[in-house]
Design an enzyme around this catalytic site. Structure first.
Site: not given
Length: 283
Positions: A248, A135, A71
């Site tokens: 998710g 996170g 990414k």
């Protein structure tokens, strides 16, 4: 789906990528909307990523999803970056610029989670209480950017590396985003309305963890960005505390829908996409 010489090609690039459910999702939407297109998964060796992008652009591959571990490199290689890509330094969606023979970069990860919340927990913005994000990695950065753009609620970021978390907060919105430690997690969870696990803990049942969600608001939403397994120890804890909980898989549908919109100019049915993924996952 009939494939001809005029069929447009789209793909997801990653390493590994053969496990990806994006082809199931995107091809279902392509078929539903009657587009002459095909979406496939293409594994790329790390040393060949930039060369692969050049070759795919030269071959008129119209759009790409980018997954681990590419990414950041996709963002760097793009002809143009969206404001979100510039902010988070990563891209998961590339759209062909035929004139420039390259790709424009977008990031739909965080907004995909927000889109999923709007479908499965549409009252999340109105709930009293702060947002807690666990996170501060790449996924968390994208999620934090989207949450900050879509909500004025206070956001607490919990991370072991305080400097990294503070750097993200300073870059995005230091007045809205506060940084906390794992040791202080219980006090950050107190009265929280939305708690998101943006770490890899629990993925494939590795390093599972199960916070006590009883201090959160009774109508709080507990969200895990992981969908393998669909029921993690984290979500089991939410269930035990009688809180709403979601995995998710909806985020995968949401980010995919926004990518589809970039490519084809129409937003597909996210709820229908989630159903497609659930059926594929179960089968």
């Amino acid at each position: 789906m009939k494939v001809t010489g005029s069929t447009e090609l789209y793909a997801v690039l990653g390493n590994p990528v053969r496990h990806s459910m994006s082809p199931v999702l995107q091809n279902a939407w392509i078929q539903a909307h009657g587009f002459k297109a095909l979406y496939v998964a293409l594994p790329v060796e790390p040393d060949n990523f930039e060369v692969a992008l050049q070759g795919l652009a030269a071959s008129d591959v119209c759009g790409l999803n980018i997954t681990t571990p590419f990414k950041e490199r996709a963002a760097a290689a793009a002809l143009r970056q969206s404001d979100r890509v510039k902010l988070v330094g990563a891209a998961n969606c590339l759209t062909l610029d035929r004139a420039g023979r390259g790709y424009d970069a977008n990031n739909t990860d965080g907004d995909g989670l927000v889109a999923d919340l709007d479908v499965r927990a549409s009252d999340w913005r109105e709930l009293a209480g702060q947002i807690v994000v666990l996170g501060a990695g790449g996924a968390a950065r994208s999620i934090l950017a989207a949450l900050s753009a879509h909500s004025q609620k206070p956001i607490h970021v919990i991370n072991r590396d305080q400097d990294r978390a503070q750097q993200i907060a300073n870059q995005l919105n230091p007045e809205q985003i506060q940084v906390g430690t794992w040791q202080d997690l219980p006090q950050h969870l107190a009265d929280a309305s939305l708690v998101i696990n943006a770490t890899s803990q629990g993925l494939n049942n590795q390093s599972p963890f199960s916070p006590d969600f009883s201090p959160t608001q009774p109508d709080a939403v507990i969200y895990d960005t992981i969908y393998s397994p669909r029921m993690t120890a984290y979500l089991e804890s939410a269930k035990a505390s009688k809180r709403r909980y979601f995995d998710g898989l909806g985020m995968l549908a949401g980010q995919g829908a926004l990518a589809f919109q970039y490519w084809f100019g129409v937003l597909p049915d996210i709820k229908g996409g989630l159903k497609t993924l659930e059926e594929a996952f179960a089968g």
